[in-house]
Design a protein around this motif. Sequence first.
Motif, PDB file in Angstrom:
ATOM      1  N   VAL A 161     -72.659 -10.073  56.527  1.00 38.69           N
ATOM      2  CA  VAL A 161     -71.612 -10.523  55.597  1.00 38.69           C
ATOM      3  C   VAL A 161     -71.775 -12.011  55.328  1.00 38.69           C
ATOM      4  O   VAL A 161     -71.714 -12.464  54.175  1.00 38.69           O
ATOM      5  CB  VAL A 161     -70.201 -10.237  56.170  1.00 38.69           C
ATOM      6  CG1 VAL A 161     -69.128 -10.801  55.236  1.00 38.69           C
ATOM      7  CG2 VAL A 161     -69.990  -8.743  56.367  1.00 38.69           C
ATOM      8  N   HIS A 162     -72.007 -12.786  56.372  1.00 41.43           N
ATOM      9  CA  HIS A 162     -72.181 -14.233  56.219  1.00 41.43           C
ATOM     10  C   HIS A 162     -73.454 -14.545  55.430  1.00 41.43           C
ATOM     11  O   HIS A 162     -73.453 -15.428  54.561  1.00 41.43           O
ATOM     12  CB  HIS A 162     -72.240 -14.898  57.598  1.00 41.43           C
ATOM     13  CG  HIS A 162     -70.912 -14.977  58.281  1.00 41.43           C
ATOM     14  ND1 HIS A 162     -70.213 -16.151  58.416  1.00 41.43           N
ATOM     15  CD2 HIS A 162     -70.146 -14.017  58.844  1.00 41.43           C
ATOM     16  CE1 HIS A 162     -69.075 -15.923  59.044  1.00 41.43           C
ATOM     17  NE2 HIS A 162     -69.006 -14.628  59.324  1.00 41.43           N
ATOM     18  N   GLY A 163     -74.536 -13.831  55.720  1.00 36.80           N
ATOM     19  CA  GLY A 163     -75.776 -14.064  54.985  1.00 36.80           C
ATOM     20  C   GLY A 163     -75.629 -13.730  53.515  1.00 36.80           C
ATOM     21  O   GLY A 163     -76.098 -14.480  52.644  1.00 36.80           O
ATOM     22  N   PHE A 164     -74.972 -12.605  53.222  1.00 36.08           N
ATOM     23  CA  PHE A 164     -74.733 -12.195  51.839  1.00 36.08           C
ATOM     24  C   PHE A 164     -73.900 -13.251  51.120  1.00 36.08           C
ATOM     25  O   PHE A 164     -74.188 -13.625  49.970  1.00 36.08           O
ATOM     26  CB  PHE A 164     -74.016 -10.846  51.835  1.00 36.08           C
ATOM     27  CG  PHE A 164     -73.668 -10.331  50.464  1.00 36.08           C
ATOM     28  CD1 PHE A 164     -74.570  -9.587  49.728  1.00 36.08           C
ATOM     29  CD2 PHE A 164     -72.419 -10.587  49.910  1.00 36.08           C
ATOM     30  CE1 PHE A 164     -74.243  -9.101  48.465  1.00 36.08           C
ATOM     31  CE2 PHE A 164     -72.083 -10.115  48.654  1.00 36.08           C
ATOM     32  CZ  PHE A 164     -73.013  -9.362  47.932  1.00 36.08           C
ATOM     33  N   THR A 165     -72.855 -13.756  51.791  1.00 36.65           N
ATOM     34  CA  THR A 165     -71.972 -14.761  51.189  1.00 36.65           C
ATOM     35  C   THR A 165     -72.732 -16.043  50.871  1.00 36.65           C
ATOM     36  O   THR A 165     -72.553 -16.642  49.803  1.00 36.65           O
ATOM     37  CB  THR A 165     -70.788 -15.064  52.122  1.00 36.65           C
ATOM     38  OG1 THR A 165     -70.087 -13.855  52.415  1.00 36.65           O
ATOM     39  CG2 THR A 165     -69.823 -16.054  51.476  1.00 36.65           C
ATOM     40  N   ASP A 166     -73.595 -16.465  51.794  1.00 36.14           N
ATOM     41  CA  ASP A 166     -74.374 -17.683  51.565  1.00 36.14           C
ATOM     42  C   ASP A 166     -75.302 -17.531  50.358  1.00 36.14           C
ATOM     43  O   ASP A 166     -75.406 -18.428  49.511  1.00 36.14           O
ATOM     44  CB  ASP A 166     -75.201 -18.021  52.814  1.00 36.14           C
ATOM     45  CG  ASP A 166     -74.326 -18.481  53.977  1.00 36.14           C
ATOM     46  OD1 ASP A 166     -73.170 -18.867  53.725  1.00 36.14           O
ATOM     47  OD2 ASP A 166     -74.818 -18.440  55.130  1.00 36.14           O
ATOM     48  N   GLU A 167     -75.977 -16.380  50.273  1.00 38.34           N
ATOM     49  CA  GLU A 167     -76.894 -16.156  49.150  1.00 38.34           C
ATOM     50  C   GLU A 167     -76.129 -16.040  47.829  1.00 38.34           C
ATOM     51  O   GLU A 167     -76.571 -16.562  46.793  1.00 38.34           O
ATOM     52  CB  GLU A 167     -77.709 -14.886  49.391  1.00 38.34           C
ATOM     53  CG  GLU A 167     -78.740 -15.021  50.503  1.00 38.34           C
ATOM     54  CD  GLU A 167     -79.639 -13.798  50.594  1.00 38.34           C
ATOM     55  OE1 GLU A 167     -80.010 -13.255  49.523  1.00 38.34           O
ATOM     56  OE2 GLU A 167     -79.972 -13.373  51.723  1.00 38.34           O
ATOM     57  N   LEU A 168     -74.995 -15.354  47.873  1.00 37.95           N
ATOM     58  CA  LEU A 168     -74.194 -15.186  46.656  1.00 37.95           C
ATOM     59  C   LEU A 168     -73.650 -16.523  46.178  1.00 37.95           C
ATOM     60  O   LEU A 168     -73.651 -16.817  44.972  1.00 37.95           O
ATOM     61  CB  LEU A 168     -73.046 -14.210  46.927  1.00 37.95           C
ATOM     62  CG  LEU A 168     -72.173 -13.819  45.729  1.00 37.95           C
ATOM     63  CD1 LEU A 168     -73.014 -13.152  44.639  1.00 37.95           C
ATOM     64  CD2 LEU A 168     -71.061 -12.881  46.175  1.00 37.95           C
ATOM     65  N   THR A 169     -73.211 -17.361  47.114  1.00 34.70           N
ATOM     66  CA  THR A 169     -72.699 -18.684  46.758  1.00 34.70           C
ATOM     67  C   THR A 169     -73.788 -19.536  46.110  1.00 34.70           C
ATOM     68  O   THR A 169     -73.556 -20.203  45.091  1.00 34.70           O
ATOM     69  CB  THR A 169     -72.153 -19.402  48.011  1.00 34.70           C
ATOM     70  OG1 THR A 169     -71.105 -18.617  48.590  1.00 34.70           O
ATOM     71  CG2 THR A 169     -71.625 -20.775  47.660  1.00 34.70           C
ATOM     72  N   ALA A 170     -74.986 -19.495  46.676  1.00 34.27           N
ATOM     73  CA  ALA A 170     -76.096 -20.275  46.120  1.00 34.27           C
ATOM     74  C   ALA A 170     -76.472 -19.775  44.734  1.00 34.27           C
ATOM     75  O   ALA A 170     -76.721 -20.566  43.810  1.00 34.27           O
ATOM     76  CB  ALA A 170     -77.301 -20.189  47.064  1.00 34.27           C
ATOM     77  N   ALA A 171     -76.488 -18.436  44.568  1.00 31.66           N
ATOM     78  CA  ALA A 171     -76.827 -17.869  43.263  1.00 31.66           C
ATOM     79  C   ALA A 171     -75.775 -18.217  42.226  1.00 31.66           C
ATOM     80  O   ALA A 171     -76.096 -18.527  41.066  1.00 31.66           O
ATOM     81  CB  ALA A 171     -76.978 -16.352  43.387  1.00 31.66           C
ATOM     82  N   LEU A 172     -74.513 -18.183  42.638  1.00 30.70           N
ATOM     83  CA  LEU A 172     -73.426 -18.494  41.706  1.00 30.70           C
ATOM     84  C   LEU A 172     -73.508 -19.950  41.249  1.00 30.70           C
ATOM     85  O   LEU A 172     -73.324 -20.257  40.064  1.00 30.70           O
ATOM     86  CB  LEU A 172     -72.081 -18.222  42.378  1.00 30.70           C
ATOM     87  CG  LEU A 172     -70.831 -18.431  41.513  1.00 30.70           C
ATOM     88  CD1 LEU A 172     -70.869 -17.526  40.287  1.00 30.70           C
ATOM     89  CD2 LEU A 172     -69.572 -18.148  42.328  1.00 30.70           C
ATOM     90  N   ARG A 173     -73.800 -20.843  42.184  1.00 28.79           N
ATOM     91  CA  ARG A 173     -73.939 -22.256  41.817  1.00 28.79           C
ATOM     92  C   ARG A 173     -75.090 -22.457  40.843  1.00 28.79           C
ATOM     93  O   ARG A 173     -74.987 -23.235  39.882  1.00 28.79           O
ATOM     94  CB  ARG A 173     -74.166 -23.093  43.071  1.00 28.79           C
ATOM     95  CG  ARG A 173     -72.918 -23.276  43.929  1.00 28.79           C
ATOM     96  CD  ARG A 173     -73.229 -23.977  45.222  1.00 28.79           C
ATOM     97  NE  ARG A 173     -72.021 -24.200  46.019  1.00 28.79           N
ATOM     98  CZ  ARG A 173     -72.031 -24.534  47.298  1.00 28.79           C
ATOM     99  NH1 ARG A 173     -73.195 -24.684  47.929  1.00 28.79           N
ATOM    100  NH2 ARG A 173     -70.897 -24.716  47.951  1.00 28.79           N
ATOM    101  N   GLU A 174     -76.186 -21.760  41.069  1.00 30.84           N
ATOM    102  CA  GLU A 174     -77.350 -21.901  40.190  1.00 30.84           C
ATOM    103  C   GLU A 174     -77.041 -21.385  38.781  1.00 30.84           C
ATOM    104  O   GLU A 174     -77.365 -22.043  37.780  1.00 30.84           O
ATOM    105  CB  GLU A 174     -78.523 -21.115  40.781  1.00 30.84           C
ATOM    106  CG  GLU A 174     -79.796 -21.184  39.931  1.00 30.84           C
ATOM    107  CD  GLU A 174     -80.904 -20.311  40.483  1.00 30.84           C
ATOM    108  OE1 GLU A 174     -81.815 -19.962  39.699  1.00 30.84           O
ATOM    109  OE2 GLU A 174     -80.856 -19.958  41.676  1.00 30.84           O
ATOM    110  N   ILE A 175     -76.419 -20.236  38.703  1.00 26.19           N
ATOM    111  CA  ILE A 175     -76.091 -19.658  37.389  1.00 26.19           C
ATOM    112  C   ILE A 175     -75.064 -20.525  36.674  1.00 26.19           C
ATOM    113  O   ILE A 175     -75.165 -20.781  35.459  1.00 26.19           O
ATOM    114  CB  ILE A 175     -75.554 -18.226  37.562  1.00 26.19           C
ATOM    115  CG1 ILE A 175     -76.645 -17.322  38.143  1.00 26.19           C
ATOM    116  CG2 ILE A 175     -75.072 -17.666  36.220  1.00 26.19           C
ATOM    117  CD1 ILE A 175     -76.138 -15.941  38.532  1.00 26.19           C
TER     118      ILE A 175
END
Length: 210
Positions: A161-175
């Motif tokens: 869950v934490h790993g998914f959240t970190d990746e999703l947060t990074a992707a959201l910032r990039e987009i």
Amino acid sequence: MNDGSMGSGMNYLGDPDAVAAVLAPLRRKLLARLREPASATQLAAALDLPRQKVNYHLRALETAGLVELVEERQRRGCVERIMRARPGAFVVDPTVVSHDEDSPAQLSLIQDQYAAEHLVDVAAATVRDVARMQVKADETGKRLLTFTAETDVRFASPADVHGFTDELTAALREIAARYDTPDGRQYRVVVGGHPTPKPIDKSNEQGENR
């Protein structure tokens, strides 16, 4: 995904008095039946209640702006008022029963992205803000452009869950950085996740109520 192209009528309840008016069980029953126009006499007969009692609650709902007059009919020397619930969904501002809307709590004092309280505060603010803007859009005949993206995912462990959240947060910032423009219309994008509720076992529920 919802692009807001099919905006339906919405009745935003942000006034504590209006919220209190709709919470009583009998008034919820009246609102449900008043999806079709009816008089106090008809409602009293359908619910097996005194007409005076139904009239009292109808007046409270009318004062709160939840029902409206359709027509008046002459009936045996009296005026019969035909009422109906206002068209559209009723959306209650979650902050009315929790915090004052001007309180900093509405900006979520709890900033832990893994805290359920933070998710609830953000979701409540989203309901409040979108409902208000939808009502204004309906009044002006404009479309409120929104979008919703949903998916389900099965995590093997809390670490995932934490790993998914970190990746999703990074992707959201990039987009967001890619599409953000200084003179553009500002949007708030909220991404949250919670365990999927287990289906309610209706058979057990009925057995317990016997």
